[in-house]
Design an enzyme around this catalytic site. Structure first.
Site, PDB file in Angstrom:
ATOM      1  N   HIS A  17       0.834  -1.197   0.000  1.00 55.94           N
ATOM      2  CA  HIS A  17       0.000   0.000   0.000  1.00 55.94           C
ATOM      3  C   HIS A  17       0.868   1.246   0.000  1.00 55.94           C
ATOM      4  O   HIS A  17       2.094   1.166  -0.117  1.00 55.94           O
ATOM      5  CB  HIS A  17      -1.020  -0.029   1.145  1.00 55.94           C
ATOM      6  N   HIS A  20       4.129   1.325   2.182  1.00 54.64           N
ATOM      7  CA  HIS A  20       5.269   0.593   1.619  1.00 54.64           C
ATOM      8  C   HIS A  20       5.827   1.352   0.424  1.00 54.64           C
ATOM      9  O   HIS A  20       7.033   1.420   0.216  1.00 54.64           O
ATOM     10  CB  HIS A  20       4.846  -0.798   1.141  1.00 54.64           C
ATOM     11  N   CYS A 125       2.533  -9.651  21.323  1.00 57.75           N
ATOM     12  CA  CYS A 125       1.657  -9.005  20.332  1.00 57.75           C
ATOM     13  C   CYS A 125       1.944  -9.625  18.984  1.00 57.75           C
ATOM     14  O   CYS A 125       3.070  -9.562  18.500  1.00 57.75           O
ATOM     15  CB  CYS A 125       1.900  -7.497  20.281  1.00 57.75           C
ATOM     16  N   CYS A 128       3.041  -7.085  16.199  1.00 58.09           N
ATOM     17  CA  CYS A 128       4.460  -6.691  16.252  1.00 58.09           C
ATOM     18  C   CYS A 128       5.378  -7.899  16.117  1.00 58.09           C
ATOM     19  O   CYS A 128       6.565  -7.747  15.903  1.00 58.09           O
ATOM     20  CB  CYS A 128       4.801  -6.003  17.568  1.00 58.09           C
ATOM     21  N   CYS A 142      -1.695  -2.985  22.826  1.00 57.95           N
ATOM     22  CA  CYS A 142      -0.536  -2.576  22.030  1.00 57.95           C
ATOM     23  C   CYS A 142      -0.902  -1.259  21.350  1.00 57.95           C
ATOM     24  O   CYS A 142      -1.933  -1.186  20.677  1.00 57.95           O
ATOM     25  CB  CYS A 142      -0.224  -3.639  20.981  1.00 57.95           C
ATOM     26  N   HIS A 145      -1.253  -1.725  17.410  1.00 60.13           N
ATOM     27  CA  HIS A 145      -2.263  -2.616  16.834  1.00 60.13           C
ATOM     28  C   HIS A 145      -3.600  -2.585  17.563  1.00 60.13           C
ATOM     29  O   HIS A 145      -4.544  -3.279  17.159  1.00 60.13           O
ATOM     30  CB  HIS A 145      -1.705  -4.039  16.740  1.00 60.13           C
ATOM     31  N   LYS A 294      -6.217   5.928  10.174  1.00 56.46           N
ATOM     32  CA  LYS A 294      -5.196   4.908  10.010  1.00 56.46           C
ATOM     33  C   LYS A 294      -5.650   3.945   8.916  1.00 56.46           C
ATOM     34  O   LYS A 294      -6.824   3.605   8.839  1.00 56.46           O
ATOM     35  CB  LYS A 294      -5.026   4.172  11.334  1.00 56.46           C
ATOM     36  N   LYS A 297      -6.595  -3.001   6.429  1.00 50.85           N
ATOM     37  CA  LYS A 297      -7.328  -3.853   5.507  1.00 50.85           C
ATOM     38  C   LYS A 297      -8.781  -3.967   5.954  1.00 50.85           C
ATOM     39  O   LYS A 297      -9.699  -3.922   5.151  1.00 50.85           O
ATOM     40  CB  LYS A 297      -6.678  -5.233   5.497  1.00 50.85           C
TER      41      LYS A 297
HETATM   42  O1  ME8 Z   1       7.412  -4.441   9.821  1.00 52.80           O
HETATM   43  N1  ME8 Z   1       2.990   4.846   6.526  1.00 52.80           N
HETATM   44  O2  ME8 Z   1       6.930  -5.276   7.730  1.00 52.80           O
HETATM   45  P1  ME8 Z   1       5.646  -4.411   7.314  1.00 52.80           P
HETATM   46  C1  ME8 Z   1       4.291   4.830   6.216  1.00 52.80           C
HETATM   47  N2  ME8 Z   1       8.579  -7.301   8.121  1.00 52.80           N
HETATM   48  N3  ME8 Z   1       5.014   3.709   6.048  1.00 52.80           N
HETATM   49  C2  ME8 Z   1       4.394   2.534   6.202  1.00 52.80           C
HETATM   50  C3  ME8 Z   1       3.024   2.469   6.544  1.00 52.80           C
HETATM   51  C4  ME8 Z   1       2.308   3.693   6.701  1.00 52.80           C
HETATM   52  N4  ME8 Z   1       1.010   3.756   6.960  1.00 52.80           N
HETATM   53  N5  ME8 Z   1       2.693   1.169   6.623  1.00 52.80           N
HETATM   54  C5  ME8 Z   1       3.812   0.451   6.339  1.00 52.80           C
HETATM   55  C6  ME8 Z   1       7.604  -5.227   8.912  1.00 52.80           C
HETATM   56  N6  ME8 Z   1       4.839   1.271   6.072  1.00 52.80           N
HETATM   57  C7  ME8 Z   1       8.758  -6.217   9.009  1.00 52.80           C
HETATM   58  C8  ME8 Z   1      10.034  -5.467   8.749  1.00 52.80           C
HETATM   59  S1  ME8 Z   1      12.681  -5.309   8.405  1.00 52.80           S
HETATM   60  C9  ME8 Z   1      14.000  -6.220   8.834  1.00 52.80           C
HETATM   61  C10 ME8 Z   1      11.299  -6.283   8.832  1.00 52.80           C
HETATM   62  C11 ME8 Z   1       6.190   0.862   5.660  1.00 52.80           C
HETATM   63  O3  ME8 Z   1       5.116  -5.047   6.084  1.00 52.80           O
HETATM   64  C12 ME8 Z   1       7.255   1.425   6.570  1.00 52.80           C
HETATM   65  O4  ME8 Z   1       8.486   1.361   5.926  1.00 52.80           O
HETATM   66  O5  ME8 Z   1       4.749  -4.220   8.461  1.00 52.80           O
HETATM   67  C13 ME8 Z   1       7.221   0.433   7.709  1.00 52.80           C
HETATM   68  O6  ME8 Z   1       8.369   0.494   8.530  1.00 52.80           O
HETATM   69  C14 ME8 Z   1       7.123  -0.859   6.943  1.00 52.80           C
HETATM   70  O7  ME8 Z   1       6.298  -0.544   5.807  1.00 52.80           O
HETATM   71  C15 ME8 Z   1       6.537  -1.996   7.739  1.00 52.80           C
HETATM   72  O8  ME8 Z   1       6.285  -3.033   6.859  1.00 52.80           O
END
Ligand code: ME8
Length: 644
Positions: A17, A20, A125, A128, A142, A145, A294, A297
């Site tokens: 989204h 990312h 959690c 997390c 949390c 979440h 926020k 999904k």
């Molecule tokens: O945490 N606004 O993966 P994840 C801005 N797998 N950035 C956002 C966002 C939002 N609303 N939502 C997601 C994980 N992101 C782990 C990480 S790393 C070794 C392991 C982006 O799929 C942002 O970069 O939950 C956030 O830190 C990341 O997606 C979290 O992705």
């Protein structure tokens, strides 16, 4: 110099989204910027595929975790090219090489005596994928979440994180730029002011099999962070590959605030235990919300990056993301915000500057960059333009290097504004009327072209596709150093007189009519089948329709009707058309828009008004609700142009 920039590896439990997309666009832009500086840059992203959340999502779909991970990982991989993001490496935690590296690292940490077996009761959690401390909870939930963590009691392996607490505090204090912006550094230091607990790194296989087996105990798999964080090393071929030696010392991680703790605390202590130098920088950005809510999904308000790029154009979307968010703070996404930002900055300011300047060079100098004449003293307005350009270069370099992209772009738009002002003040059209002013006109046109070249150069990392179009209009090959190297091009006066420019279509068409396109997973349906064409129309019959491009010059609501609008259109002669689009479009949004109309229908009376034609619209439905969209043209077109 070299650069190594990483994004988090994203969980494959949800589709990509805008959040990312933002992180990935930032990493891509930064790596392109470093290349513009002449550096060797490596950009890595990927997917995080093990863990409970993913195993559960796969079970819900009734497929294996591996098949599920393959499917969602591919969605991430294929989204990035749609946004012109070009990672050098896309890593998956299910890659055999990665698994081998994780096991090797675990063994090394274990051999060092930094992993022990213990029983534990804690608050876990799942969002997390880690245990939370009591202090982290807000009202027992949390904070990220909004769910109550589960109490879990089991035997597990633990990493002696606490052993490295003092060294970590010292390192952060000695390296003020390690974690930026500063608010996140302070947050980490404040967390570290309390005793650090050791980190649970395993899950019993009886509870979770979708993970990496511990090399020293086959009954356990590793817990998600010990697996995921290692990707930054395994993606470089740690420990033996030359890429590791070249890029690890300059590693810069980019994350959002949600995963600050794993990156600022777990990861550096893991690196210490492995005997490796810490990463160079951790850049932390805020959260994107959708219309201030926020994104989630379950709320159904997830903004899909591919939809945005298709609706608004990929470069405008990249520009919007980088310009709208102050790096480190939260930002809000809305259709209105992207349209307003792109129309004002891109169509009005930059696009107009480009087209006005090029058309003057075409009109007054046969599309050739003229020879400028240096006069002493330099006219004040010329000096101001030059100074703004040089100030912009300095502020741009600083802003991009410091991850203050909104600042860098603000500085770039200072030059756009100054160049537009330059045109207004010097009035090239007036100079063109007086042959004695020819040298002055040539200098003015040169200065404008030089400003355009500098804009092309600095916007390249942000809007790669538009920069190529701009470069082409200025007569440059895409890899010419004048528009692809800051060392060569980052100065005033690089553009060569005599260079042939080329006509260029409008760079950033206005985004007025794309208002209601789906951006959040709605069900869209159009007609499903085309009827058999055996009894179809003859082409001559089609030609009987006089269908033209027309411009709406005035629009108002028809009294006592919520559907009908009375439009005056130029076709090119003016005529009145009554159209049933009033529930979908506001009259004030339509003035100036080009649409398509059938012009030779018999006049019809609607609510007492004679309509001399019919505006064409497309009809589909969203979630079963009918929706209209005006049919329009992609580039400004002459009024009355025929449709065939
Ligand atoms: O945490 N606004 O993966 P994840 C801005 N797998 N950035 C956002 C966002 C939002 N609303 N939502 C997601 C994980 N992101 C782990 C990480 S790393 C070794 C392991 C982006 O799929 C942002 O970069 O939950 C956030 O830190 C990341 O997606 C979290 O992705």
């Amino acid at each position: 110099m070299t650069a190594y920039i990483t994004t988090p590896i994203y969980y494959v439990n949800a589709e990509p989204h805008i959040g990312h997309a933002y992180t990935t666009i930032v990493a891509d832009t930064y790596s392109r910027f470093r290349r513009l500086c002449g550096d060797r840059a490596r950009f890595q992203t990927g997917t995080d595929e093990h863990g409970e959340k993913i195993a559960e999502a796969a079970a819900r779909e009734g497929i294996s975790a591996a098949a599920y991970a393959d499917k969602i990982s591919a969605m991430f991989r294929t989204t990035w090219p749609i946004l012109a993001c070009e990672p050098d490496n896309f890593i998956r935690t299910t890659d055999a090489k990665h698994i081998e590296t994780v096991q090797r690292a675990l063994q090394a940490v274990y051999d060092r005596g930094d992993i022990y077996f213990d029983s534990y009761t804690g608050l876990y959690c799942r969002g997390c994928e880690r245990f939370l401390t009591e202090k982290e909870l807000v009202d027992g939930l949390c904070p990220d979440h909004r769910s109550a963590p589960r109490e879990i009691a089991e035997q597990n392996y633990f990493f002696r994180m606490s052993k490295y607490q003092d060294r970590l505090i010292e390192h952060i204090k000695n390296n003020p730029d390690l974690i930026t912006p500063e608010r996140y550094r302070n947050e980490v230091l404040s967390f570290l002011s309390e005793p650090l607990e050791d980190l649970c790194i395993s899950r019993p296989k009886s509870r979770l099999t979708w993970g990496i087996e511990l090399p020293f105990d086959a009954n356990f798999v590793t817990y998600v962070w010990f697996d995921a964080l290692i990707n930054y090393l395994s993606g470089l071929g740690y420990p033996d590959d030359a890429k590791f030696a070249e890029f690890w010392p300059v590693a810069e991680h980019l994350i959002a605030k949600d995963i600050l703790k794993p990156h600022a605390i777990y990861w550096p202590t893991m690196l210490m235990s492995l005997g490796l130098p810490l990463y160079k920088k951790l850049h932390v950005h805020g959260y994107w919300n959708n219309e201030d809510a926020k994104m989630s999904k379950s709320l159904g308000n997830v903004v899909r990056p591919g939809d945005l790029a298709r609706a608004y154009g990929l470069d405008p979307f990249r520009y919007f993301a980088l310009r709208e968010m102050s790096f480190g703070l939260d930002a809000s996404f809305s259709r209105e915000a992207i349209i307003a930002r792109c129309n004002s900055d891109l169509s009005n300011d930059l696009g107009n500057l480009f087209s006005r300047s090029l058309s003057m060079v075409k009109k007054y100098a046969e599309l050739t960059v003229p020879v400028p004449t240096e006069v002493v003293p330099v006219p004040a307005i010329d000096a101001e333009l030059r100074r703004t350009a040089l100030d912009m270069l300095a502020a741009y370099r600083q802003g991009m290097a410091d991850f203050r992209f909104h600042r860098a772009l603000q500085a770039v738009w200072e030059l756009v504004g100054q160049a537009n002002k330059y045109i207004v003040v010097v009035e090239p059209w007036a100079l063109a009327k007086d042959p004695k002013q020819r040298p002055r006109l040539d200098t003015v046109l040169y200065n404008l072209c030089e400003a355009l070249r500098l804009l092309t150069l600095v916007l390249r990392p942000v809007m790669p596709q538009s920069a190529v179009k701009m470069a082409d209009a200025l007569g440059y090959a895409p890899d010419d150093a004048a528009i692809s190297s800051l060392a060569v091009g980052g100065a005033w006066g690089v553009l060569a007189a005599g260079q042939k420019l080329r006509d260029c279509p409008a760079l950033f068409p206005r985004l007025e009519l794309v208002k209601d396109e789906p951006i959040s997973g709605e069900e869209i349906a159009g007609k499903v089948a085309i009827p058999p064409a055996t009894d179809g129309l003859d082409i001559a019959q089609f030609r009987d329709f006089d269908i033209r491009v027309v411009t709406i010059t005035a629009a108002e609501r028809v009294k006592k009707s919520d559907k009908l609008l009375r439009l005056i259109v130029r076709a090119p002669e003016e005529r009145v058309i009554v159209s049933g689009i009033g529930q979908r479009y506001a009259p004030e949004d339509l003035v100036g828009c080009q649409v398509v109309a059938v012009c030779n229908l018999k006049p019809a009376k609607l609510m007492g008004i004679t309509s001399q034609g019919m505006i064409l619209t497309a009809k589909d439905s969203v979630n079963g609700r009918e929706r209209l969209a005006l049919v329009t043209v992609t580039t400004p077109t002459a009024d009355g142009a025929s449709i065939s």
